[in-house]
Scaffold this motif. Structure first.
Motif, PDB file in Angstrom:
ATOM      1  N   LYS A  30      28.419 -13.652 -27.573  1.00  0.00           N
ATOM      2  CA  LYS A  30      29.277 -13.684 -29.165  1.00  0.00           C
ATOM      3  C   LYS A  30      30.617 -13.394 -28.643  1.00  0.00           C
ATOM      4  O   LYS A  30      31.643 -13.657 -29.160  1.00  0.00           O
ATOM      5  N   ILE A  31      30.955 -12.490 -27.674  1.00  0.00           N
ATOM      6  CA  ILE A  31      32.202 -12.012 -27.183  1.00  0.00           C
ATOM      7  C   ILE A  31      32.866 -13.124 -26.458  1.00  0.00           C
ATOM      8  O   ILE A  31      34.078 -13.211 -26.896  1.00  0.00           O
ATOM      9  N   ASP A  32      32.386 -13.691 -25.545  1.00  0.00           N
ATOM     10  CA  ASP A  32      32.874 -14.908 -24.959  1.00  0.00           C
ATOM     11  C   ASP A  32      33.496 -15.716 -25.827  1.00  0.00           C
ATOM     12  O   ASP A  32      34.287 -16.451 -25.652  1.00  0.00           O
ATOM     13  N   ALA A  33      32.414 -16.133 -26.924  1.00  0.00           N
ATOM     14  CA  ALA A  33      32.975 -17.073 -27.944  1.00  0.00           C
ATOM     15  C   ALA A  33      34.119 -16.670 -28.767  1.00  0.00           C
ATOM     16  O   ALA A  33      35.349 -17.489 -28.902  1.00  0.00           O
ATOM     17  N   MET A  34      34.230 -15.498 -29.081  1.00  0.00           N
ATOM     18  CA  MET A  34      35.497 -14.924 -29.625  1.00  0.00           C
ATOM     19  C   MET A  34      36.709 -14.811 -28.573  1.00  0.00           C
ATOM     20  O   MET A  34      37.823 -15.336 -29.161  1.00  0.00           O
ATOM     21  N   VAL A  35      36.601 -14.512 -27.572  1.00  0.00           N
ATOM     22  CA  VAL A  35      37.602 -14.533 -26.563  1.00  0.00           C
ATOM     23  C   VAL A  35      37.979 -16.108 -26.560  1.00  0.00           C
ATOM     24  O   VAL A  35      39.490 -16.094 -26.322  1.00  0.00           O
TER      25      VAL A  35
END
Length: 123
Positions: A30-35
């Motif tokens: 999820k963090i990678d998608a937000m980045v």
């Protein structure tokens, strides 16, 4: 964005000024998608559909603000994945919904830990 803060205006705050007293449990995909979204390349995740994502932008983080000795202190208890995405992408200013509250309200969230942040409270 929560239902309770929907009508509050958004402001930008320096990420480093927001206190996060509770350690997060994180989903790194999820963090990678937000980045990726912050970098202008939206990616869907378990909680965000691609058609609902604005490239380069994440939803604002709800932040409680408390005045202490003439200075504002900012506390966030949610938005953990957004915080990590901002940190990973080296974003310094983040969009927040700021909710002013007295120390007594903040104490409901922090309990006895509030004394770590303020020295002028009674037990």
């Amino acid at each position: 964005m929560s239902m309770q803060t929907k009508g509050h205006p958004t402001e930008y705050l320096p990420l480093k000024e927001i206190i996060r007293p509770i350690p997060p449990t994180l989903d790194y995909c999820k963090i990678d998608a937000m980045v990726s979204t912050l970098n202008g390349v939206p990616k869907a995740s378990k909680t965000a559909k691609i058609e609902d994502i604005v490239p380069g932008e994440l939803p604002p983080i709800d932040v409680l603000s408390v005045k202490d000795k003439g200075k504002m202190k900012y506390f966030a208890f949610g938005g953990c994945h957004r915080f990590q995405a901002y940190e990973k992408s080296k974003t310094e200013q983040v969009r927040c919904r700021i909710i002013s509250c007295p120390k007594s309200t903040l104490r409901m969230y922090l309990g006895g830990s509030i004394f770590y942040y303020f020295d002028d409270l009674e037990e």
